[in-house]
Design a protein around this motif. Structure first.
Motif, mmCIF file in Angstrom:
data_model
loop_
_atom_site.group_PDB
_atom_site.id
_atom_site.type_symbol
_atom_site.label_atom_id
_atom_site.label_comp_id
_atom_site.label_asym_id
_atom_site.label_seq_id
_atom_site.Cartn_x
_atom_site.Cartn_y
_atom_site.Cartn_z
ATOM 1 N N ARG A 85 22.654 13.702 28.431
ATOM 2 C CA ARG A 85 21.929 13.240 27.193
ATOM 3 C C ARG A 85 22.259 13.616 25.863
ATOM 4 O O ARG A 85 22.427 12.568 25.055
ATOM 5 N N ILE A 86 22.954 14.770 25.693
ATOM 6 C CA ILE A 86 23.383 15.322 24.295
ATOM 7 C C ILE A 86 24.677 14.605 24.078
ATOM 8 O O ILE A 86 24.745 13.775 23.050
ATOM 9 N N PRO A 87 25.646 14.244 25.120
ATOM 10 C CA PRO A 87 26.887 13.603 24.737
ATOM 11 C C PRO A 87 26.581 12.229 24.388
ATOM 12 O O PRO A 87 27.311 11.665 23.591
ATOM 13 N N LYS A 104 16.678 23.004 20.324
ATOM 14 C CA LYS A 104 17.285 24.095 19.995
ATOM 15 C C LYS A 104 18.187 24.416 18.820
ATOM 16 O O LYS A 104 18.907 23.366 18.721
ATOM 17 N N ILE A 105 18.212 25.419 18.301
ATOM 18 C CA ILE A 105 19.197 25.463 17.134
ATOM 19 C C ILE A 105 20.645 25.357 17.585
ATOM 20 O O ILE A 105 21.288 24.452 16.879
ATOM 21 N N GLU A 109 23.517 21.720 16.764
ATOM 22 C CA GLU A 109 24.981 21.638 16.177
ATOM 23 C C GLU A 109 25.544 20.350 16.463
ATOM 24 O O GLU A 109 26.678 19.995 15.766
ATOM 25 N N THR A 110 25.136 19.820 17.733
ATOM 26 C CA THR A 110 25.713 18.443 18.171
ATOM 27 C C THR A 110 24.880 17.313 17.842
ATOM 28 O O THR A 110 25.628 16.079 17.530
ATOM 29 N N ILE A 111 23.644 17.246 17.789
ATOM 30 C CA ILE A 111 22.694 16.184 17.675
ATOM 31 C C ILE A 111 21.639 16.634 16.537
ATOM 32 O O ILE A 111 21.494 17.942 16.250
ATOM 33 N N ASP A 112 20.830 15.715 16.172
ATOM 34 C CA ASP A 112 19.656 16.029 15.466
ATOM 35 C C ASP A 112 18.450 15.727 16.310
ATOM 36 O O ASP A 112 18.601 15.093 17.374
ATOM 37 N N PHE A 113 17.261 16.303 15.803
ATOM 38 C CA PHE A 113 15.982 16.307 16.406
ATOM 39 C C PHE A 113 14.949 15.729 15.554
ATOM 40 O O PHE A 113 14.911 15.976 14.540
ATOM 41 N N LEU A 221 18.367 12.565 18.332
ATOM 42 C CA LEU A 221 18.880 11.740 17.604
ATOM 43 C C LEU A 221 20.278 11.844 17.098
ATOM 44 O O LEU A 221 20.781 13.026 17.021
ATOM 45 N N PRO A 222 20.917 10.876 16.516
ATOM 46 C CA PRO A 222 22.481 11.035 16.255
ATOM 47 C C PRO A 222 22.425 11.882 14.893
ATOM 48 O O PRO A 222 21.298 11.995 14.137
#
Ligand code: GLU
Length: 271
Positions: A85-87, A104-105, A109-113, A221-222
């Motif tokens: 899901r994150i990639p 999670k923090i 680092e990779t996506i937004d929430f 989210l991106p």
């Protein structure tokens, strides 16, 4: 003539730059008329295929449909796993991920929430009368969970002496428990309840021990798409304020379901 073509090139470059700076994912979604949502397809009751209708259903599916409706577009669904899901959000193959995902923090680092739209915590599912009453009893034992989940890390943090076997998803972990390959399955308590209830003999299984972690869910989210993030947050708050959230929550977790989990938390609502 040369001057004129220079001018035309400059104007074109300006128009291109202007349109690039205004183009954002929210606009793309509205232009295409479709919100591409990454959801689970084998996690009852968040996202799964209804055996009778063959349709993708679940709490996360309904949340996506509500958000898409608020954006004035249709929701399309793509299956994701805990590991993909994150990639998939980061690469842009989905616009959002509503997939039983804890924000999670480290993940940020990779996506937004989005803001939190569901609250749970992690527990363990074991065979009844196994003698396992809490994570302390998992010392030296094998535990199944899903690859890429927070559950994988949390269980080792609270019981460093267990051995974690990571499967593609939770149904595979539950199968391993049924086959005696692991002594417990660990993840969020509602997912464990979904596994237990999916068994023809649910009473053979029990969810034991205290919560070993808080698991607040956010929509993935991106990065740096603040218009999209605002629109999703506002849609979620609107879902809560309009009473649609409680209706949807009760449809999946209310007194008329096998869950019967009263809603015990409140969404953060901006005035
Ligand atoms: N909520 C946890 C997570 O985001 C576990 C559930 C899941 O794997 O989807 O990792």
């Amino acid at each position: 003539m040369r001057k004129l073509s220079m001018m035309v090139a400059l104007v074109l470059a300006f128009v291109l730059c202007a349109s690039m700076s205004f183009a954002d994912r929210l606009q793309d979604i509205k232009d295409r008329g479709v919100l591409i949502c990454g959801v689970k397809d084998a996690v009852v009751p968040f996202g799964f295929v209804d055996e009778k209708t063959n349709e993708l259903v679940g709490f996360d599916i309904d949340v996506c449909k509500y958000i898409a409706g608020k954006l004035g577009v249709k929701a399309d669904f793509k299956p994701v796993t805990s590991a993909t899901r994150i990639p998939m959000v980061a690469q842009g193959s989905i616009d959002i991920a509503a997939a039983s995902m804890t924000h999670k923090i480290a993940r940020d680092e990779t996506i937004d929430f989005s803001i939190t739209y569901f609250m749970d915590g992690q527990k363990i599912l074991v065979k009844k009368d196994s003698g396992i009453k809490s994570v302390a009893d998992l010392d030296g034992k094998k535990v199944g969970t899903a690859k890429g989940s927070t559950s994988e890390q949390n269980i080792l943090a609270s019981q460093p002496n267990c051995r974690v076997l990571s499967f593609e998803g939770y149904p595979q972990s539950f199968l391993a428990l049924k086959q005696g390959k692991v002594k417990a399955v660990t993840t969020d308590s509602t997912i464990l309840l979904g596994l237990k209830n999916s068994d023809p003999n649910p009473d053979q299984w029990e969810i034991v021990g205290d919560f070993i972690s808080p698991e607040p869910y956010g929509i993935g989210l991106p990065e740096n798409e603040s218009n999209l993030r605002d629109a999703i947050n506002i849609a979620l708050m609107d879902m809560w304020r309009s009473g649609e959230y409680v209706k949807t929550y009760n449809k999946w977790f209310g007194a008329d379901t096998k869950y019967n989990l009263p809603l015990t938390w409140k969404m953060e609502l901006w005035p």
